[in-house]
Every structure is written in structure tokens, then in C-alpha cells.
Enzyme design. Structure first.
Site, PDB file in Angstrom:
ATOM      1  N   SER A  92       0.837  -1.199   0.000  1.00  0.00           N
ATOM      2  CA  SER A  92       0.000   0.000   0.000  1.00  0.00           C
ATOM      3  C   SER A  92       0.873   1.250   0.000  1.00  0.00           C
ATOM      4  O   SER A  92       1.641   1.488   0.930  1.00  0.00           O
ATOM      5  CB  SER A  92      -0.916   0.012   1.223  1.00  0.00           C
ATOM      6  N   HIS A 104      -1.224  -1.154  -4.270  1.00  0.00           N
ATOM      7  CA  HIS A 104      -2.521  -0.834  -3.666  1.00  0.00           C
ATOM      8  C   HIS A 104      -2.582   0.666  -3.396  1.00  0.00           C
ATOM      9  O   HIS A 104      -1.716   1.226  -2.719  1.00  0.00           O
ATOM     10  CB  HIS A 104      -2.655  -1.636  -2.369  1.00  0.00           C
ATOM     11  N   ASP A 139      -4.724   3.678  -1.836  1.00  0.00           N
ATOM     12  CA  ASP A 139      -5.796   4.008  -0.892  1.00  0.00           C
ATOM     13  C   ASP A 139      -6.266   5.445  -1.069  1.00  0.00           C
ATOM     14  O   ASP A 139      -5.574   6.387  -0.673  1.00  0.00           O
ATOM     15  CB  ASP A 139      -5.283   3.833   0.543  1.00  0.00           C
ATOM     16  N   MET A 142      -8.793   8.320  -0.030  1.00  0.00           N
ATOM     17  CA  MET A 142      -9.663   8.664   1.114  1.00  0.00           C
ATOM     18  C   MET A 142     -10.167  10.099   0.974  1.00  0.00           C
ATOM     19  O   MET A 142      -9.380  10.989   0.659  1.00  0.00           O
ATOM     20  CB  MET A 142      -8.857   8.561   2.415  1.00  0.00           C
ATOM     21  N   HIS A 167      -8.242   1.335  -4.162  1.00  0.00           N
ATOM     22  CA  HIS A 167      -9.195   1.114  -3.064  1.00  0.00           C
ATOM     23  C   HIS A 167      -9.857   2.448  -2.733  1.00  0.00           C
ATOM     24  O   HIS A 167      -9.246   3.301  -2.090  1.00  0.00           O
ATOM     25  CB  HIS A 167      -8.419   0.545  -1.860  1.00  0.00           C
ATOM     26  N   MET A 221     -12.042   4.759  -0.756  1.00  0.00           N
ATOM     27  CA  MET A 221     -12.736   4.974   0.512  1.00  0.00           C
ATOM     28  C   MET A 221     -13.390   6.346   0.417  1.00  0.00           C
ATOM     29  O   MET A 221     -12.989   7.310   1.076  1.00  0.00           O
ATOM     30  CB  MET A 221     -11.733   4.886   1.681  1.00  0.00           C
ATOM     31  N   MET A 268     -11.780  -5.838   4.672  1.00  0.00           N
ATOM     32  CA  MET A 268     -10.979  -4.930   5.508  1.00  0.00           C
ATOM     33  C   MET A 268     -10.774  -5.562   6.878  1.00  0.00           C
ATOM     34  O   MET A 268     -11.734  -5.978   7.530  1.00  0.00           O
ATOM     35  CB  MET A 268     -11.711  -3.596   5.710  1.00  0.00           C
ATOM     36  N   GLY A 282      -9.178   3.953   6.920  1.00  0.00           N
ATOM     37  CA  GLY A 282      -8.839   5.355   7.212  1.00  0.00           C
ATOM     38  C   GLY A 282      -7.375   5.583   7.517  1.00  0.00           C
ATOM     39  O   GLY A 282      -6.830   6.621   7.165  1.00  0.00           O
ATOM     40  N   PHE A 283      -6.743   4.604   8.143  1.00  0.00           N
ATOM     41  CA  PHE A 283      -5.350   4.822   8.535  1.00  0.00           C
ATOM     42  C   PHE A 283      -4.537   3.540   8.384  1.00  0.00           C
ATOM     43  O   PHE A 283      -5.050   2.442   8.615  1.00  0.00           O
ATOM     44  CB  PHE A 283      -5.272   5.298   9.993  1.00  0.00           C
ATOM     45  N   GLY A 284      -3.273   3.715   8.045  1.00  0.00           N
ATOM     46  CA  GLY A 284      -2.339   2.596   8.044  1.00  0.00           C
ATOM     47  C   GLY A 284      -1.827   2.377   9.458  1.00  0.00           C
ATOM     48  O   GLY A 284      -2.122   3.158  10.380  1.00  0.00           O
ATOM     49  N   GLY A 285      -1.088   1.290   9.646  1.00  0.00           N
ATOM     50  CA  GLY A 285      -0.417   1.062  10.919  1.00  0.00           C
ATOM     51  C   GLY A 285      -1.313   0.630  12.066  1.00  0.00           C
ATOM     52  O   GLY A 285      -0.931   0.736  13.233  1.00  0.00           O
ATOM     53  N   ASP A 291      -6.971  -6.599   3.755  1.00  0.00           N
ATOM     54  CA  ASP A 291      -6.282  -5.313   3.845  1.00  0.00           C
ATOM     55  C   ASP A 291      -6.302  -4.761   5.274  1.00  0.00           C
ATOM     56  O   ASP A 291      -7.371  -4.497   5.823  1.00  0.00           O
ATOM     57  CB  ASP A 291      -6.998  -4.342   2.891  1.00  0.00           C
ATOM     58  N   GLY A 292      -5.103  -4.573   5.837  1.00  0.00           N
ATOM     59  CA  GLY A 292      -4.979  -3.869   7.109  1.00  0.00           C
ATOM     60  C   GLY A 292      -4.410  -4.695   8.244  1.00  0.00           C
ATOM     61  O   GLY A 292      -4.889  -5.792   8.531  1.00  0.00           O
ATOM     62  N   GLY A 293      -3.339  -4.173   8.835  1.00  0.00           N
ATOM     63  CA  GLY A 293      -2.778  -4.808  10.033  1.00  0.00           C
ATOM     64  C   GLY A 293      -2.073  -6.134   9.775  1.00  0.00           C
ATOM     65  O   GLY A 293      -1.940  -6.956  10.691  1.00  0.00           O
ATOM     66  N   GLY A 341       1.059  -2.231   4.039  1.00  0.00           N
ATOM     67  CA  GLY A 341       1.601  -0.883   3.875  1.00  0.00           C
ATOM     68  C   GLY A 341       2.841  -0.696   4.715  1.00  0.00           C
ATOM     69  O   GLY A 341       3.984  -0.804   4.244  1.00  0.00           O
TER      70      GLY A 341
HETATM   71  C1  DX5 Z   1      -6.475   1.467   5.486  1.00  0.00           C
HETATM   72  C2  DX5 Z   1      -5.951   1.083   4.145  1.00  0.00           C
HETATM   73  C3  DX5 Z   1      -4.893   0.046   4.119  1.00  0.00           C
HETATM   74  C4  DX5 Z   1      -3.630   0.415   4.830  1.00  0.00           C
HETATM   75  C5  DX5 Z   1      -2.824  -0.831   5.141  1.00  0.00           C
HETATM   76  O1  DX5 Z   1      -7.585   2.278   5.359  1.00  0.00           O
HETATM   77  O2  DX5 Z   1      -7.003   0.616   3.329  1.00  0.00           O
HETATM   78  O3  DX5 Z   1      -4.595  -0.316   2.778  1.00  0.00           O
HETATM   79  O4  DX5 Z   1      -2.855   1.297   4.088  1.00  0.00           O
HETATM   80  O5  DX5 Z   1      -1.724  -0.442   5.860  1.00  0.00           O
HETATM   81  P1  DX5 Z   1      -1.071  -1.283   7.042  1.00  0.00           P
HETATM   82  O6  DX5 Z   1      -0.396  -2.463   6.376  1.00  0.00           O
HETATM   83  O7  DX5 Z   1      -0.120  -0.313   7.620  1.00  0.00           O
HETATM   84  O8  DX5 Z   1      -2.162  -1.714   7.958  1.00  0.00           O
HETATM   85 ZN    ZN Z   2      -6.567  -0.287   1.307  1.00  0.00          ZN
END
Ligand code: DX5
Ligand code: ZN
Length: 220
Positions: free
Chosen positions: A7, A34, A36, A38, A67, A69, A141, A146-149, A179-181, A201
Site C-alpha cells: 500500500s 494498492h 488508498d 480517502m 481502493h 474509501m 478490511m 482510514g489509517f495505516g499502521g 487489507d490492514g494490520g 503498507g
Molecule cells: C487502510 C488502508 C490500508 C492500509 C494498510 O484504510 O485501506 O490499505 O494502508 O496499511 P497497514 O499495512 O499499515 O495496515
Molecule cells: Zn486499502
């Protein structure tokens, strides 16, 4: 097939061309990127949009896995295709009603790109059933968008299994993206539960050795 889609959200935005090269590795690394998008309405955060995607389209051949959002994604499908999307995931929850979901699916498919519907962690897999046979991909999801990490939400593992069961019982050919975490502690279980593509990501772009990290994810 098992695929890693890094991502771009976790990359260094001051040098996107180079960041993409780091994961694409002249075709020897990741085939998917990927993206994202937003809007600050469907999710709290604002990331990047059309001008960024069309700019990076000019400097790489990697598959753009967009993706969205954003609220009422149907309004922008044409623009994202024009900007260079190869596949689009839009959120079930971002549409006003099921008719709008169906119209959005048709719009994407009529433009001959891959169509995917994304669902948030609290949205049950069942909502997809009325149109699941039309999809090329489903995006599960595993964090609140909304946020990475963020941390992987454990109950999402069962949703992957449930979706995979529906897929095999009905011989559907959509692929499953999660996707995510995602990290090295949970990637194997996510794969074994039925994921075809994992989005990572932070774990990729913030790692010490991107090349090694990518290889490790591809071979979990
Ligand atoms: C969150 C995004 C994800 C995110 C994944 O809203 O859709 O794609 O960037 O990032 P990590 O791997 O840091 O969870
Ligand atoms: Zn995503």
C-alpha cells in the site's frame, strides 16, 4: 496464487516514483500496487486522489489496485479509470442502497477493468450475496478503513474463511484480498484462511530491507 500488494499510503510521498521502483524491482518484485483513496467523509483521513494516480501511471507498469474509501463512489468511477486504475474496490457501505451498488459494479465492468466490493470489519459477508457472482474480487478490511499502521481485528479471520467457503461451495472465481494490520505473525493464517492477495503498507515501506520483506511475504 498468492500475491502481495504493497500500500502506497505508507511510502515516502516526496518520492513516489522511487518508492514504486523499490517494490516493483523491474518486474522482479510486486506486480500489484494498492492505492488508498480517502475523501475525509467516508473515512476521517484524506490521502491522495486523481492527479497523483495519473502522474504515477506515467512512470510505471505495475497493476494499480485502487481502493476507494469515498462516499458515493459511482460519481468518480470514470475518472479513476481514466487516471489509470486496473482494478477498483469500492465500499458497500459508501453506496446509498443496493441499486447503487449494482450500478457501480456494472459501470466498472462495462469499462473492462476488474471490479471489487470492499466491506468494513463490522459488515457481514452475507451482504455480498446478491451480487457476489458478478465480482472479480472481494476486499475484506481487517482494520477500520482510514489509517495505516493499525492492529489486525481478529474477528476478520473468520470472515475470510466464511467467504472462502461460499466461494468454493459455489465454484465462484472471484479472488479474496485482505487489507490492514497484516504482518509476519498473521500473514500465514490469512493465506491459509483463503486470501489470494494481502495488502501490506507499513510492513513493506517502513521495513529495513524492502526486497527481503517482499520475498518473505510472497513465500509465507
Ligand atoms: C487502510 C488502508 C490500508 C492500509 C494498510 O484504510 O485501506 O490499505 O494502508 O496499511 P497497514 O499495512 O499499515 O495496515
Ligand atoms: Zn486499502
Amino acid at each position: 496464487m498468492f500475491t502481495l500488494a504493497p500500500s502506497l499510503l505508507a511510502s515516502d510521498f516526496s518520492n513516489l516514483e522511487n518508492e514504486i521502483k523499490r517494490v516493483y524491482m523491474d518486474g522482479k518484485g510486486c506486480n500489484y500496487l494498492h492505492l488508498d483513496v480517502m475523501d475525509g467523509v467516508f473515512v476521517k483521513n484524506i490521502s491522495f486522489g486523481l492527479p497523483v494516480i495519473s502522474s504515477i501511471r506515467k512512470v510505471c507498469d505495475i497493476i494499480f489496485d485502487v481502493h476507494l474509501m469515498i462516499t458515493k463512489p459511482i460519481r468518480y468511477i470514470h475518472d479513476f479509470i481514466e487516471a489509470g486504475a486496473d482494478m477498483i474496490s469500492f465500499h458497500y457501505e459508501a453506496c446509498d442502497n443496493i441499486e447503487e451498488v449494482l450500478k457501480t459494479i456494472d459501470l466498472i465492468k462495462n469499462n473492462n477493468i476488474k471490479c471489487s466490493v470492499a466491506i468494513k470489519p463490522d459488515t457481514p459477508v452475507d451482504v455480498l450475496l446478491p451480487f457476489i457472482d458478478k465480482l472479480d474480487m472481494v476486499l475484506i478490511m481487517s482494520v477500520e478503513p482510514g489509517f495505516g499502521g493499525q492492529k489486525f481485528i481478529d474477528k476478520c479471520m473468520n470472515k475470510i474463511k466464511e467467504l472462502n467457503k461460499i466461494k468454493s461451495e459455489n465454484n465462484y472465481d472471484f479472488i479474496i484480498e485482505v487489507d490492514g494490520g497484516i504482518n509476519f505473525d498473521n500473514a500465514k493464517e490469512i493465506k491459509d484462511s483463503g486470501a489470494d492477495i494481502i495488502v501490506v503498507g507499513t510492513g513493506v515501506f517502513k521495513s529495513e530491507n524492502v526486497k527481503e520483506t517482499i520475498e518473505r511475504y510472497m513465500n509465507v
